[in-house]
Structure formats: C-alpha cells, structure tokens
Design an enzyme around this catalytic site. Structure first.
Site, PDB file in Angstrom:
ATOM      1  N   ASN A 134      -8.796  -7.807   0.782  1.00  0.00           N
ATOM      2  CA  ASN A 134      -9.425  -7.957   2.099  1.00  0.00           C
ATOM      3  C   ASN A 134     -10.084  -6.672   2.613  1.00  0.00           C
ATOM      4  O   ASN A 134     -11.158  -6.709   3.196  1.00  0.00           O
ATOM      5  CB  ASN A 134      -8.418  -8.498   3.119  1.00  0.00           C
ATOM      6  CG  ASN A 134      -7.243  -7.562   3.344  1.00  0.00           C
ATOM      7  OD1 ASN A 134      -6.701  -6.987   2.406  1.00  0.00           O
ATOM      8  ND2 ASN A 134      -6.839  -7.414   4.587  1.00  0.00           N
ATOM      9  N   GLY A 209       0.132  -6.903   0.541  1.00  0.00           N
ATOM     10  CA  GLY A 209      -0.098  -8.321   0.274  1.00  0.00           C
ATOM     11  C   GLY A 209       0.763  -9.196   1.169  1.00  0.00           C
ATOM     12  O   GLY A 209       1.115  -8.830   2.290  1.00  0.00           O
ATOM     13  N   GLU A 231       3.328  -3.266   2.574  1.00  0.00           N
ATOM     14  CA  GLU A 231       2.613  -3.695   3.775  1.00  0.00           C
ATOM     15  C   GLU A 231       2.301  -5.167   3.603  1.00  0.00           C
ATOM     16  O   GLU A 231       1.526  -5.557   2.723  1.00  0.00           O
ATOM     17  CB  GLU A 231       1.313  -2.923   3.993  1.00  0.00           C
ATOM     18  CG  GLU A 231       0.683  -3.286   5.331  1.00  0.00           C
ATOM     19  CD  GLU A 231      -0.779  -2.917   5.449  1.00  0.00           C
ATOM     20  OE1 GLU A 231      -1.548  -3.738   5.996  1.00  0.00           O
ATOM     21  OE2 GLU A 231      -1.147  -1.823   4.991  1.00  0.00           O
TER      22      GLU A 231
END
Length: 463
Positions: A134, A209, A231
């Site tokens: 992302n 992820g 994270e």
C-alpha cells in the site's frame, strides 16, 4: 520448474510484472551470503555506512519519475500523487542516516573511580523485512535503512503486488557501492517466506501487514528466541472538537480518510464530531468528497485511483451495504462517479452517517474509500468511542486548544496522537502501535533499539 509471481495491475487487469519465485537453494544461498557479508559490514565505521547509504538515497531519488509510474501501475495510486512517496522515502531515510551516530553511540552511565563502564549497541545480524504494497517504499524504508545503518544485513521480501520496489532498492544499493550480500531481495511464496523467518540465520523480523499475517510471523519464529517488529494496521479515529478551525479540519480529515483510496494503515476510518460542529462538518465533508475524480491512476487529472484489487473493493462495498441495511445513510451517490463498477477495483468514495459501533464499517478495518461520522456531545464521549477498538495506531484531535489535545491524548489507547494533522509519519518520532495494531518501534532514535542489542563493557582499570 519454478513457480511464477504475477502482478495484476488494478489499472486495467493486465499482468504488469512476472518473476520466478526463489527456489529453496536460492534462499539458502542468500541467507549464507547475508550471514557472511554482515560480519564485515558491522565492522565498517558508521561514517562510512552513512556515506554509502546517502549515495543509495540519491540514486533512488534520481529515478523518481520512473518509480512513480511503477507505483501507479502496480498498486493503483494516482500518478499525480505517486511521486510523493519518493519524497517521503528521502525524508525518512535521510533522518535515520543522520541520527545514527547519536542513536548508535556508546552510552556512559557515569564515572566510577577505577572503572571504565559503557553500553554499546551491537548489530543483531540478519534482518528479514516483509513489506506490503500500500505504501511500498514508505513502509519498507522504515526497516531497511536503519537496519543497514545499524550494521545488519537485510533480506527483503516485498509484496507480490509490488515486486519492482524490492528491485529498485537493490538497484540503488548497487549504484552506491554497498558490499555484495549486505542487502538482498527474494521473491517468495507465503510458505517460503515463513520458512525464511523461521530460519536460524535470521535474527530479527520486521513485518507490515494484516493481523492474521502478524500471527503467522509469531508462529514462524516461535522456535527461536528472536524479536519481531509488527505493524498490523488500524481503525484510526479523528475527533472534531467544538473549538475547531472547521475549514482546516474538513480539508485535512477528508484527505486523511481518502488518500490512497483509503488504503493506509494510519488513514482516518472513524470521525467523531462535536454536536456543535456536526451539521457544518458533514455538509462540507460531503461537498468535498463529491469533487473527487475517480479514474485511471495514469490520468494526471485523477485524484482517487482504484483499490488494489476487485476483492478489496467488494469487501468495502459489503461493509457499506451492511451499514445501510442497519440504518446508516450514505451521503455520496456512487452513480456520479462513472468509473465506479462492481466487480472491478474502481470504487466510489463514500461517507456514512447515522452509524454506530455495532456496524462493521465502524469496527472492522476497511482499508478503502469509506468513512463513518458520528455525533458526540463531549470530550469524554469522544474518548470512549475512540478507544472502543481492537486497534490503536494513531488518533487525531482537531482543536485550537493544545492543552485539551494533550489531556485527551493522554487518555487515548494509541501509538501516536496528532493535533490538527493526520496520516503522516515524522521520522523523528517513534512509530508504534498498541493492541492489534502491533508491537515494536520504527523510526526515531528509539527505532534503532529494536535493530541492535545492548552489550555492556565493565572494565576494571585499577587493581
């Protein structure tokens, strides 16, 4: 014959990248090479490491336009915005390189007659970094640059959606003269990624992820006594107080919710507005979202691109439909966005009101272009609702009263508290999450602590 990685572009559904996945023998060779290279790299003076990594950053930034185009094709970010990721990469990398001598320097606890005592930060060894699609460079750089600056070797496994990002890292390090083996990348299956993390030659795992992915990391390393940095996303809230600068809040909160089509771990996914500002905020927010241009990210006029894949868009459509069925009201007409189409990654942005925490859209991570807005009557009610989540990555408070922001922030279960901004990582501050947003820390001087171990020296100088 080896398996093949295929990146399907959300732009048009075409195969944009194909790469063979690494074989067991290639993985084994890479880990041995990393182990051997790290022994020499950790002995390189910090100033020399800085020089090499600064050259790597320069080499990377020089390819900004090419990299931005690749980002758009791989994961769908509008080309007009994709170059900003290169700028963010440069900011974070430069800060972590600059602060390394201070962060990695010896700590002296104080004079003691007849003794020389200090604590030294020592590299862990081989760091495996598992990076997402992302923000493919901004997430990876948080681990890659400080791990190398600390004297570790790095093996990077990037998302199958953004494999070219790993190759761009490697290209920059080769151009900078980083010794062979200190940085390597591998295109891996999920099963082989888990084997890599569990391998005895890996000394630390940095993973960004999903929550299930984080649990998979924990299982993979369970046979070793090593740490992990995780994270794992968020459901980040924003609170609009009665004393807010409304125009500033609307512009920035909406951007924090919809930038990157909402596909940000620290994007705003819940908005709580004081009753005194509720009607005005909702009206202005809906008007702003109605101006978005959904379309091909390759078009420079687009400011809202597709989601990464059709299944992700369908998940968000499902959250929206469930909320409406339970009494929520949608403020945005999807028909006004010509590119919006079921079965595709192109999803119109949506604002929902009349929502509550019984609805999936207010409790599950959406990771898409949708946000719910609730009315609150007090700071206490806002705090209760903001903390009513399994996640805790960031929270933002929109107010002109700094003391109030500090008082509220002290009561929030979150890793970062923002006032009058959101969805940004300051490299001088620790990036952390609580609850299901993960554990560990990247960025800032403190971020070096997880990539090194303390080694105490206790030297008697007088006998």
């Amino acid at each position: 014959m080896s398996e093949t990685l295929r990146t399907i572009s959300p732009v048009d559904g075409s195969v944009y990248v194909e790469r063979p996945l690494a074989s067991a023998a290639e993985i084994d060779t890479a880990l041995d090479k990393a182990r051997d290279a790290q022994k020499a790299w950790r002995a390189v003076p910090i100033a020399e490491r800085q020089e090499i990594l600064r050259k790597a950053v320069s080499a990377f930034v020089a390819k900004k336009d090419e990299i931005a185009t690749e980002i758009s094709w791989q994961m769908g970010r509008p080309i007009a915005q994709a170059g900003g990721e290169v700028g963010g990469f440069e900011e974070r990398a430069t800060y972590m390189i600059d602060v390394a001598p201070e962060a990695l320097g010896d700590f002296n606890p104080g004079e003691k007659v007849g003794f020389n005592r200090f604590i030294r930060r020592e590299a862990l060894g081989v760091v495996a970094i598992i990076a997402p699609w992302n923000f493919p460079y901004l997430t990876a750089v948080n681990g890659v640059i400080p791990a190398l600056m600390a004297g570790n070797a790095v093996v990077l496994k990037h998302s199958h959606q953004t494999p070219l990002c790993a190759e761009r890292f490697a290209e920059a390090f080769v151009a900078a003269g980083l010794p062979a083996g200190v940085f390597q990348h591998l295109h891996l299956s999920h099963a082989d990624a888990e084997k890599l993390m569990g391998d005895r030659r890996v000394d630390f795992v940095n993973f960004t992820g999903s929550v299930p992915g984080g649990h998979a990391v924990q299982r993979a390393v369970a046979g070793k006594f090593i740490a992990t940095g995780l994270e794992l996303g968020g459901k980040d809230p924003a609170y609009i107080r009665a004393d807010v600068n409304l125009a500033h809040a609307v512009e920035n909160v909406i951007d924090g919710a919809f930038f990157n089509s909402g596909q940000s771990c620290c994007g705003i996914e819940r908005i709580y507005v004081h009753e005194g500002q509720y009607d005005a905020f909702v009206e202005q927010a809906a008007a702003l979202v109605g101006q978005y241009r959904l379309g091909s990210p390759i078009d420079p006029e687009t400011n809202l691109g597709p989601m990464v894949r059709a299944s992700s868009a369908e998940f968000v459509r499902g959250q929206i439909a469930d909320a409406i069925a339970s009494g929520a009201r949608a403020l945005i007409d999807p028909a006004k966005f010509a590119a919006n189409a079921e079965g595709t990654p192109y999803l119109a942005p949506q604002i929902l009101i009349n929502v509550d925490h019984s609805m999936r859209v207010m409790s599950e991570e959406s990771f898409g272009p949708v946000v719910g807005i609730m009315k609150v009557s007090s700071d206490d009610e806002a705090i209760r609702l903001m903390n009513d989540s399994e996640f805790g990555l960031t929270a933002s408070i929109w107010t002109t009263d700094e003391d109030a922001a500090l008082a509220i922030g002290d009561q929030l279960e979150t890793g970062t508290v923002f006032m009058n901004r959101a969805d940004y990582l300051d490299p001088a501050l620790a990036w952390v999450g609580v609850k299901n947003s993960g554990r560990g820390c990247t960025l800032s001087k403190i971020g070096y602590e997880s990539l090194t171990r303390p080694k105490s020296f206790h030297l008697r100088t007088k006998i």
